[in-house]
Scaffold this active site. Structure first.
Site, mmCIF file in Angstrom:
data_model
loop_
_atom_site.group_PDB
_atom_site.id
_atom_site.type_symbol
_atom_site.label_atom_id
_atom_site.label_comp_id
_atom_site.label_asym_id
_atom_site.label_seq_id
_atom_site.Cartn_x
_atom_site.Cartn_y
_atom_site.Cartn_z
ATOM 1 N N LYS A 118 -61.454 80.996 65.306
ATOM 2 C CA LYS A 118 -61.951 79.917 64.445
ATOM 3 C C LYS A 118 -61.723 80.238 62.962
ATOM 4 C CE LYS A 118 -65.560 78.650 67.776
ATOM 5 N NZ LYS A 118 -67.009 78.707 68.092
ATOM 6 N N TYR A 138 -72.707 83.618 65.436
ATOM 7 C CA TYR A 138 -73.473 82.600 66.151
ATOM 8 C C TYR A 138 -74.856 82.445 65.518
ATOM 9 C CZ TYR A 138 -69.706 83.341 69.545
ATOM 10 O OH TYR A 138 -68.485 83.475 70.141
ATOM 11 N N SER A 141 -63.774 82.881 69.901
ATOM 12 C CA SER A 141 -64.266 82.282 68.653
ATOM 13 C C SER A 141 -63.775 82.975 67.383
ATOM 14 C CB SER A 141 -65.793 82.241 68.655
ATOM 15 O OG SER A 141 -66.259 81.224 69.508
ATOM 16 N N VAL A 189 -66.707 85.488 72.560
ATOM 17 C CA VAL A 189 -67.378 85.778 73.827
ATOM 18 C C VAL A 189 -66.555 86.673 74.758
ATOM 19 C CG1 VAL A 189 -68.842 83.737 73.774
ATOM 20 C CG2 VAL A 189 -66.585 83.619 74.878
ATOM 21 N N TYR A 217 -56.608 73.886 71.847
ATOM 22 C CA TYR A 217 -57.772 74.714 71.528
ATOM 23 C C TYR A 217 -57.960 75.847 72.542
ATOM 24 C CZ TYR A 217 -62.569 75.982 70.313
ATOM 25 O OH TYR A 217 -63.698 76.672 69.946
#
Length: 309
Positions: free
Chosen positions: A68, A245, A65, A263, A193
């Site tokens: 992102k 998160y 993540s 993660v 992705y």
């Protein structure tokens, strides 16, 4: 400088490592299960090129993540704010990062922000290029510039493992396709992705990338504006409000710096105007954040007065 020696940082890492047994390595992506839950490494990268590190700094891990933030910067550079934020919102959510709930209940049916999976998929959809190969190459080149490491690539085994098990992400894509948030083939987007999430580096690379963000998009070693100032500001704001998160609010109170976790156990921090931080600790808490990594940042923030608030 807050940290002046490798030994000083090593002492903080050893203190934070005590938290690792309370965490658990991510197992919903099978290839991530191989990580050693007791690992913890950290690097601090200063604008003058000085770097302090501790732990096994050469350990490679995938961005997950954390990617992102970088895909958002590239999509904003490619498409502009108006286009990106017509498809993705700018508000935090208290839901888990892979939740579909807000997509159904929120009107219009677009993701609430780019740091949850639905929003990140919509952002990756906007990266310019004629096919997956070109779009991935553009993202890789961008990350190589941000880290100064032109050997960075993606981990094929982890990308394949993620692609084969990404059923919930596919569900998010199909829902968004139904509501015209995305308009490309879902398998093509998933191919891109999962490779994006599997881009691999070490804590030093991550710290240097964090330093570029800390310096408002400028590579401090050569003066190049790699990310436009206003886009770097947007990215750092999302890191503060949504980067950890559904623990982002508590993190802002305890630590108070822009940060993004993944993660795999990676955490990228950007202390505005001061330095970048790269951490790898694969044992996660129940919200998907590195449990020892969060402890280390908490210790550092208190010791060095890092909070921007």
């Amino acid at each position: 400088m807050p940290c002046r020696t490798n030994e000083e940082l090593q002492n903080l890492v050893e203190e934070a490592k005590r938290e690792a047994p309370a965490g658990k390595v991510a197992d919903y992506i099978p290839a991530l299960e191989k990580a050693n839950s007791s690992d913890l490494s950290a690097a601090i990268f200063y604008p003058d090129g000085t770097c302090y590190s501790a732990g096994d700094i050469k350990d490679q891990f995938t961005l997950q993540s954390i990617s992102k933030v970088i895909s958002l910067a590239l999509a904003l550079m490619d498409r502009g704010e108006e286009k990106v934020f017509s498809l993705v919102g700018q508000e935090p959510t208290g839901d888990p990062f892979n939740s579909i709930v807000k997509l159904e209940s929120h009107s219009p049916n677009k993701p609430l922000n780019p740091m949850i999976n639905a929003g990140a998929l919509a952002v990756t959809h906007l990266i310019a290029g004629v096919d997956v190969t070109e779009r991935l190459e553009r993202l890789l080149c961008f990350i190589q510039d941000l880290t100064g490491n032109h050997s960075i690539t993606y981990n094929k085994d982890i990308a394949e493992s993620e692609f084969e098990t990404a059923f919930l992400n596919r569900a998010l894509c199909y829902f968004m396709k139904q509501h015209c948030v995305i308009d490309e083939d879902v398998e093509e987007l998933m191919n891109l992705y999962t490779k994006q999430c599997a881009i691999e580096m070490n804590s030093l690379d991550l710290a240097r990338m964090g330093c570029v963000l800390a310096m408002d998009g400028v590579d401090p070693l050569n003066g190049r504006q790699l990310i436009p100032f206003h886009i770097a500001r947007i990215c750092k704001t999302f890191m503060v409000t949504c980067g950890m998160y559904n623990a982002s609010g508590e993190f802002a109170i305890k630590v108070g710096i822009p940060a993004k976790s993944g993660v795999s156990g990676g955490v990228m921090g950007a202390v505005p105007g001061r330095f970048g931080i790269g951490i790898y600790g694969p044992a996660l808490d129940e919200k998907g954040n590195s449990i020892a990594g969060l402890k280390l940042l908490d210790i550092m923030s208190k010791k060095y007065s890092l909070s921007m608030f």
